[in-house]
Scaffold this active site. Sequence first.
Site, PDB file in Angstrom:
ATOM      1  N   ASP A  79      -5.865   2.567  12.698  1.00  0.00           N
ATOM      2  CA  ASP A  79      -6.647   2.965  13.867  1.00  0.00           C
ATOM      3  C   ASP A  79      -5.709   3.316  15.004  1.00  0.00           C
ATOM      4  OD1 ASP A  79      -9.019   2.533  12.591  1.00  0.00           O
ATOM      5  OD2 ASP A  79      -9.432   0.599  13.536  1.00  0.00           O
ATOM      6  N   ASP A  89      -3.550  -1.593  13.697  1.00  0.00           N
ATOM      7  CA  ASP A  89      -4.153  -1.201  14.975  1.00  0.00           C
ATOM      8  C   ASP A  89      -3.044  -0.785  15.943  1.00  0.00           C
ATOM      9  OD1 ASP A  89      -6.878  -2.289  14.239  1.00  0.00           O
ATOM     10  OD2 ASP A  89      -5.733  -4.158  14.188  1.00  0.00           O
ATOM     11  N   ASP A 121      -5.856  -3.896   8.261  1.00  0.00           N
ATOM     12  CA  ASP A 121      -5.600  -2.561   8.794  1.00  0.00           C
ATOM     13  C   ASP A 121      -4.424  -2.620   9.762  1.00  0.00           C
ATOM     14  OD1 ASP A 121      -6.504  -3.784  11.070  1.00  0.00           O
ATOM     15  OD2 ASP A 121      -8.113  -2.376  11.480  1.00  0.00           O
TER      16      ASP A 121
HETATM   17  N1  DCP Z   1     -11.822  -6.620  18.155  1.00  0.00           N
HETATM   18  C1  DCP Z   1     -12.806  -7.364  18.808  1.00  0.00           C
HETATM   19  N2  DCP Z   1     -14.083  -7.306  18.374  1.00  0.00           N
HETATM   20  C2  DCP Z   1     -14.392  -6.567  17.305  1.00  0.00           C
HETATM   21  C3  DCP Z   1     -13.419  -5.799  16.645  1.00  0.00           C
HETATM   22  C4  DCP Z   1     -12.128  -5.854  17.094  1.00  0.00           C
HETATM   23  O1  DCP Z   1     -12.531  -8.050  19.766  1.00  0.00           O
HETATM   24  N3  DCP Z   1     -15.661  -6.578  16.880  1.00  0.00           N
HETATM   25  C5  DCP Z   1     -10.432  -6.713  18.602  1.00  0.00           C
HETATM   26  C6  DCP Z   1      -9.886  -8.059  18.250  1.00  0.00           C
HETATM   27  C7  DCP Z   1      -9.204  -7.827  16.956  1.00  0.00           C
HETATM   28  C8  DCP Z   1      -8.646  -6.428  17.167  1.00  0.00           C
HETATM   29  O2  DCP Z   1      -9.618  -5.771  17.937  1.00  0.00           O
HETATM   30  O3  DCP Z   1      -8.198  -8.760  16.725  1.00  0.00           O
HETATM   31  C9  DCP Z   1      -8.390  -5.705  15.911  1.00  0.00           C
HETATM   32  O4  DCP Z   1      -9.513  -5.735  15.043  1.00  0.00           O
HETATM   33  P1  DCP Z   1      -9.335  -6.008  13.505  1.00  0.00           P
HETATM   34  O5  DCP Z   1     -10.685  -5.968  12.890  1.00  0.00           O
HETATM   35  O6  DCP Z   1      -8.296  -5.127  12.930  1.00  0.00           O
HETATM   36  O7  DCP Z   1      -8.874  -7.550  13.483  1.00  0.00           O
HETATM   37  P2  DCP Z   1      -7.464  -8.189  13.212  1.00  0.00           P
HETATM   38  O8  DCP Z   1      -6.375  -7.194  13.408  1.00  0.00           O
HETATM   39  O9  DCP Z   1      -7.435  -9.418  14.032  1.00  0.00           O
HETATM   40  O10 DCP Z   1      -7.596  -8.625  11.705  1.00  0.00           O
HETATM   41  P3  DCP Z   1      -6.900  -7.981  10.399  1.00  0.00           P
HETATM   42  O11 DCP Z   1      -5.601  -8.697  10.274  1.00  0.00           O
HETATM   43  O12 DCP Z   1      -7.830  -8.294   9.289  1.00  0.00           O
HETATM   44  O13 DCP Z   1      -6.728  -6.520  10.621  1.00  0.00           O
HETATM   45 MG    MG Z   2      -6.289  -5.372  12.377  1.00  0.00          MG
END
Ligand code: DCP
Ligand code: MG
Length: 363
Positions: A287, A206, A204
């Site tokens: 998001d 962010d 996604d």
């Molecule tokens: N986050 C967190 N705990 C969660 C969800 C999110 O600490 N349960 C924080 C850390 C994540 C960030 O928000 O890095 C963004 O969430 P994502 O699920 O989008 O995770 P990523 O961006 O790291 O992974 P992706 O590359 O799959 O989007």
């Molecule tokens: Mg993400």
Amino acid sequence: HVTVTVEPSLQVAPYACQRRTPLDHPNPALVMALETLAEAALFAGEEARGLAFTRAASVLRCLPRALQGTHELSGLPCIGGHSHRVLQEVLEDGVCAEVEAVKQSERYQTMKLFTQIFGVGVRTADCWYREGLRSLGDLQSHGTRLTRQQQAGVECFEDLAVPVGRAEAEGLACLVLDAAARLLPSASVTLAGGFRRGKPHGHDVDLLLSHPEEGREVGLLGPLVAWLEEQGLLLYQHSQHSSYTTTAEPSSSCGPLDRFERCFTILRLVLPATGTGVRAWRAVRLDLVVVPHSQLPFALLGWTGSRHFERELRRFARHEREMVLNSHGLYNMRQGTFLPASSEEEIFQHLGLDYIPPTLRNA
Ligand code: DCP
Ligand code: MG
């Protein structure tokens, strides 16, 4: 003379937030094996076991060189007996039978499929599995009741399974910045999540929205989302009001979700022109999170991840410093005061931690 090459011994700090963890590392097969078992444990509702495997995997992620053999594991933190056996098997045989069996299992494959649907967590996926459902087609043929979010997730499933590229994410950030700045001059947009850690792809996008003058960010999200809608770019959205109050007891377990005003969307990403008959857009998850200026360093730290890095920062703050860290602030429990910060570096300083830049937070 016999020459013996001795590799320097591996030294690893106990908390992931004390370590520098790059995206690419020399032990991918070992990490993959442990992360598969971590995922399977979470799918089984066994969170403590999942966390143990995640911790072990994270230790291996930060090693500067390939692990030579299990004799090197004894000095490393967080490697329990089960992880040790798995690593030994992978080191000796190239694969671990338990991991291969998990990957082949109907349970793991189905849970992976269902939890990949936008709006579906482990509990829902587990219910469906126990009802005998195994595919997206089964959801339809069984007339499974879906929330509006899950409905959108199923409709866009194939598109959302395609990773978002960095250039696409940056393109969306620019689009949102242009729109935000027209509505509110000097508004800022920051690409957080995995992309900020240097990942080339993400599931996604962010984005954190803010404004250098505290309070001016209020009221930005509604018109911004309305503009996306008018442009015909919104395939799905649900918004959430800010529920942050400074009088509430600070908590590091407001969980995955903090209390910022936000909008979860599925957007039409317009694709570069291609041949005729080819659809000119793809659905992507975006998001939008609205952050008051004074909380921006905390939100940036909290939204950059990785998830495990965040969990470890909060655990370190609580257990080693008697402080509560979340995406809104840092609270000193002994003094009963909030510790303000104007940068991520300052937050690490408050915690008495060496600064770890985003690209080394891939714990
Ligand atoms: N986050 C967190 N705990 C969660 C969800 C999110 O600490 N349960 C924080 C850390 C994540 C960030 O928000 O890095 C963004 O969430 P994502 O699920 O989008 O995770 P990523 O961006 O790291 O992974 P992706 O590359 O799959 O989007
Ligand atoms: Mg993400």
